[in-house]
Enzyme design. Structure first.
Site, PDB file in Angstrom:
ATOM      1  N   GLY A   1       0.834  -1.199   0.000  1.00 33.39           N
ATOM      2  CA  GLY A   1       0.000   0.000   0.000  1.00 33.39           C
ATOM      3  C   GLY A   1       0.868   1.247   0.000  1.00 33.39           C
ATOM      4  CB  THR A   2       4.097   1.965   1.698  1.00 33.48           C
ATOM      5  OG1 THR A   2       3.585   1.918   3.038  1.00 33.48           O
ATOM      6  CG2 THR A   2       5.202   3.004   1.609  1.00 33.48           C
TER       7      THR A   2
ATOM      8  CG  ASN B   1      -3.674   4.478   9.461  1.00 27.85           C
ATOM      9  OD1 ASN B   1      -4.025   5.611   9.135  1.00 27.85           O
ATOM     10  ND2 ASN B   1      -2.456   4.222   9.875  1.00 27.85           N
TER      11      ASN B   1
ATOM     12  CB  SER C   1      -2.461  -2.993   1.454  1.00 29.67           C
ATOM     13  OG  SER C   1      -1.492  -3.860   1.961  1.00 29.67           O
ATOM     14  CB  ALA C   2      -2.718  -8.388  -0.195  1.00 32.54           C
ATOM     15  CG  HIS C   3      -0.425  -6.532   5.014  1.00 32.59           C
ATOM     16  ND1 HIS C   3      -0.262  -6.158   6.328  1.00 32.59           N
ATOM     17  CD2 HIS C   3      -0.136  -5.435   4.278  1.00 32.59           C
ATOM     18  CE1 HIS C   3       0.118  -4.892   6.383  1.00 32.59           C
ATOM     19  NE2 HIS C   3       0.189  -4.436   5.150  1.00 32.59           N
TER      20      HIS C   3
ATOM     21  CB  THR D   1       9.972 -10.410 -11.479  1.00 29.63           C
ATOM     22  OG1 THR D   1      11.024 -10.293 -12.422  1.00 29.63           O
ATOM     23  CG2 THR D   1       9.313 -11.769 -11.602  1.00 29.63           C
TER      24      THR D   1
ATOM     25  CB  CYS E   1       4.187   2.351   9.194  1.00 29.39           C
ATOM     26  SG  CYS E   1       3.106   1.272   8.270  1.00 29.39           S
TER      27      CYS E   1
END
Lengths: 390, 181
Positions: free
Chosen positions: A71-72, A151, A199-201, A237, A325
């Site tokens: 996300g960052t 957040n 973001s996924a996590h 990649t 963070c």
């Protein structure tokens, strides 16, 4: 020792459904998704499927989704990319004071490049004022970025109205939706969002994977050069297993959003009610109702948040003093400070963030320990409830 | 990150709480973080520190520095206490994280303030022909009793809420079961 994880806004566990989606991609389908051969095409098909899932979850087109490492990175790309690509039109940007550091620090970099940034204040509930936004829009404003959900306190911004205001003035609108996905429904078309970070996590997906939605036609320059991946817009990649996991995670998050939010709301309300009854001199920070269910920020007067966090941790309860963070750094929360929360509550502010797997036993254990620990820390605090020394 | 040794002291700090009959009470407030340190010194006629306590609102580092400092002060003369510094604390706690080292200095500042306060009180007493040392004996037991009393008071307060709490728990049980169904 019993362990209770109440820091789901920092990160979540990777769910079994997601893990099962990812595991074969580590060894069976291990091709580079950019390769022309069969292994590569198989990996590419997995990425395409994940891209479709992310796009479907937010009402976007698949070719508007670009995978990132986090996300960052998505926030960095959005802020710097839109600003630099639109520099010929103007050099003024508007963000709020309670954005994530990845947005605020990107703005600092742009200021060094000659851009001007207005940092909008928020009210005591953490809301950006639409009137204040309109007042600060200039002829040379090219980008407005306001996070969908904060957040630290969970306040939900009036994104649709802000986006409309931006478009009425011909300005690109970006939103950091990292804390919103899975907690509130987002339709980028309906909400008129131009660029959006994910973001996924945070949604039971893997770490190391994010995405940026860039509406077709919106100008946004590259952040990472040196590769033809992501249609030449983001080199490197692709992390195919994580991307596969992200696709599955966001699909599940949207599928289960109502049932999860109802469960978490029940638990959150119970928790707050109990804490309010059993611990004096506390303040719930954030909007009273326009907020996500999973995040609750409570200021405990007469104690220090780090000591409270560590005492809870020694009892197996994991919480946060704010954004993970930055919480390793001894500094006051920029969010609570911007909201004008009284100092005595900022110092003792803890974020409890609930996940879908929480049990009643976990919550009762946490409440009992919290009562005990706050009492213990207050007993050795030289500060009284009026803020004066004993 | 804090070491296990620091966390162990944090979990079970010694010398915590106020100290009745102390002749020197010093404080230090760090304006930047709002950390607040208070050190209590109790001395006998030979100007030897027979007990030292602290009250601190601050980070883990602040509480551990205060606790370790107080444990090292006992049996020192007031003159010896002037020589106590950050290294004295680190000998007890082990190495501090770099970003928490300032808490050692702040605890020492509170000690310096307590020593100053002691001399002020001593001078006042001498001017009035009085003594600061009224049959000095370690007050540890007394303090512990006071702490127990506080706990009992808290428990009583908690008991008053017990009915409300039980009712809320029962309501939650019902909601949770309904949700699981």
């Amino acid at each position: 020792m019993k362990r209770v994880y109440l820091d789901n806004a920092a990160t979540t566990n990777c769910s079994n459904e997601v893990l099962n989606e990812m595991l074969p991609v580590f060894n069976a389908v291990y091709g580079n998704s950019n390769s022309l051969h069969t292994f590569g095409r198989e990996a590419s098909a997995i990425v395409d499927r994940a891209r479709d899932r992310v796009a479907n979850a937010i009402g976007a087109k698949s070719n508007e989704i670009y995978f990132t490492s986090s996300g960052t990175e998505a926030n960095n790309w959005a802020i710097k990319g839109v600003a630099r690509a639109n520099r010929a039109k103007g050099n003024h940007i508007i963000v709020s004071k309670i954005e994530h550091d990845s947005v605020l620090e990107s703005c600092k970099v742009l200021e060094q490049e000659g851009f001007e940034v207005t940092y909008l204040k928020v009210d005591q509930n953490g809301l950006v004022s639409l009137a204040d936004l309109m007042h600060n829009i200039r002829k040379d404003t090219i980008l407005i970025s306001i996070m969908a959900v904060n957040n630290e306190v969970g306040t939900i911004q009036n994104i649709k109205a802000i986006a409309k205001t931006a478009h009425e003035n011909g300005i690109v609108f970006h939103t950091d939706a990292v804390s919103a996905i899975g907690s509130v429904k987002i339709d980028v078309e309906d909400m008129e969002i131009d660029v959006m970070s994910m973001s996924a996590h945070k949604i039971y997906g893997p770490k190391g994977c994010g995405a940026l939605y860039i509406k077709n036609g919106v100008e946004c320059s590259n952040l990472i050069d040196g590769g033809t991946q992501e249609r030449g817009r983001r080199g490197g990649t692709l992390n195919v297993p994580a991307i596969a996991g992200f696709g599955k995670a966001i699909e599940i998050a949207m599928r289960d959003i109502i049932v999860n939010q109802q469960k978490i709301k029940t638990i959150r309300d119970y928790f707050v009610r109990q804490i309010s009854q059993r611990i004096q001199y506390i303040r719930v920070n954030g909007h009273p109702y326009q907020k996500v269910q999973g995040i609750i920020n409570i200021g405990f007067e007469m104690v220090d948040a780090e000591s409270l966090l560590m005492m809870l941790d020694l009892e197996g309860i994991e919480v946060s003093t704010g954004s993970a963070c930055t919480s390793g750094v001894a500094q006051k929360s920029h969010v609570l400070t911007a909201m004008g929360i009284p100092e005595e509550y900022v110092k003792g502010a803890i974020r409890f963030s609930f996940g879908k797997n929480i049990s009643k036993e976990d919550i009762d254990y946490t409440i009992d320990k919290l009562v005990e620990i706050v009492g213990k820390l207050r007993a050795i605090s030289p500060v009284t409830k009026t803020g004066r020394a004993k | 990150m804090y070491s296990e040794r620091i966390l162990e002291i944090f979990k079970n700090p010694t010398n915590a709480g106020g100290l009745q009959g102390s002749q020197g009470i010093g404080k230090y407030i760090d304006e930047a973080t709002g950390d607040y340190y208070k050190i209590y010194l109790k001395l006998d006629e030979t100007e030897t520190i027979i007990d030292a306590h602290f009250k601190t609102m601050g980070s883990v580092g602040a509480i551990v520095a205060s606790s370790a400092l107080c444990s090292e002060l006992v049996n020192l003369t007031i003159e010896d206490a002037k020589e106590v510094n950050e290294e004295t604390i680190v000998k007890v706690t082990g190495e501090y994280p770099e970003d928490k080292k300032q808490t050692l200095t702040y605890a020492i500042n509170a000690l310096k303030s307590a020593i100053e306060e002691y001399y002020i009180q001593k001078e006042k007493a001498e001017k009035n022909g009085e003594t600061l040392f009224a049959k000095a004996k370690p007050q540890k037991e007394k303090v512990e009793k006071k702490t127990t009393k506080k706990t009992v008071e808290t428990n009583t307060e908690e008991n008053n809420n017990e009915k409300q709490v039980s009712k809320a728990k029962a309501n939650f049980d019902a909601m949770f079961e309904a949700w699981n169904d």
